[in-house]
Design a protein around this motif. Sequence first.
Motif, short mmCIF file in Angstrom:
data_model
loop_
_atom_site.label_atom_id
_atom_site.label_comp_id
_atom_site.label_asym_id
_atom_site.label_seq_id
_atom_site.Cartn_x
_atom_site.Cartn_y
_atom_site.Cartn_z
N HIS A 1 0.83 -1.21 0.00
CA HIS A 1 0.00 0.00 0.00
C HIS A 1 0.87 1.26 0.00
O HIS A 1 0.60 2.21 -0.74
CB HIS A 1 -0.92 -0.03 1.23
CG HIS A 1 -1.71 1.21 1.43
ND1 HIS A 1 -2.84 1.50 0.70
CD2 HIS A 1 -1.55 2.25 2.28
CE1 HIS A 1 -3.34 2.66 1.10
NE2 HIS A 1 -2.56 3.13 2.05
N THR A 2 1.91 1.26 0.80
CA THR A 2 2.81 2.41 0.88
C THR A 2 3.57 2.62 -0.42
O THR A 2 3.72 3.77 -0.88
CB THR A 2 3.80 2.23 2.04
OG1 THR A 2 3.06 2.03 3.26
CG2 THR A 2 4.71 3.43 2.19
N SER B 1 1.33 4.18 -2.86
CA SER B 1 1.17 5.60 -2.52
C SER B 1 2.34 6.43 -3.02
O SER B 1 2.14 7.52 -3.57
CB SER B 1 1.06 5.77 -1.00
OG SER B 1 -0.16 5.37 -0.52
N THR C 1 -4.32 2.91 -4.43
CA THR C 1 -3.98 3.29 -3.06
C THR C 1 -5.24 3.50 -2.22
O THR C 1 -5.34 3.03 -1.08
CB THR C 1 -3.14 4.57 -3.05
OG1 THR C 1 -1.95 4.34 -3.79
CG2 THR C 1 -2.79 5.00 -1.65
N THR C 2 -6.22 4.19 -2.79
CA THR C 2 -7.46 4.46 -2.07
C THR C 2 -8.21 3.17 -1.77
O THR C 2 -8.66 2.95 -0.64
CB THR C 2 -8.35 5.42 -2.87
OG1 THR C 2 -7.62 6.63 -3.10
CG2 THR C 2 -9.63 5.75 -2.13
#
Length: 97
Positions: free
Chosen positions: A10-11, A14, A48-49
Motif C-alpha cells: 500500500h505504501t 502511494s 492506493t485508495t
Amino acid sequence: MILHIYTIIHTLMSLVAIFTGFVVLFGLLAGQRLDGWTKWFLITAVATTVTGFFFPFHSLTPAFKLGIISSIVLVITIIATPNTLPARGAGSMRSAP
C-alpha cells in the motif's frame, strides 16, 4: 506478517502515485498534457485508495473519511478526463487541444 506486507505494498503504491502526480503537476505547469503519466497517476491513486479501505478498523477514522472523499474526487476526475483512460470509449466529451 500478512498485514505488514500489505502495508508495504500500500505504501509503495502511494509513493508511486505521489511521484506520478508530481510529474503530471510539473507537466501542467509547463503547459503540457501528459496523458500517459496522468493515466498512471489515476490508476495508482485509485489502487492506493481502494487498498486503504481493506485495513482493519474499529470505527470511522479520519483516514477512512479522507478515503471516501478521495474516492469521490477520483471518480469525478476519471469522468472528466475521457481521453486519458482507454476504458472510457472512443468518443470524447470535449475537443482535443
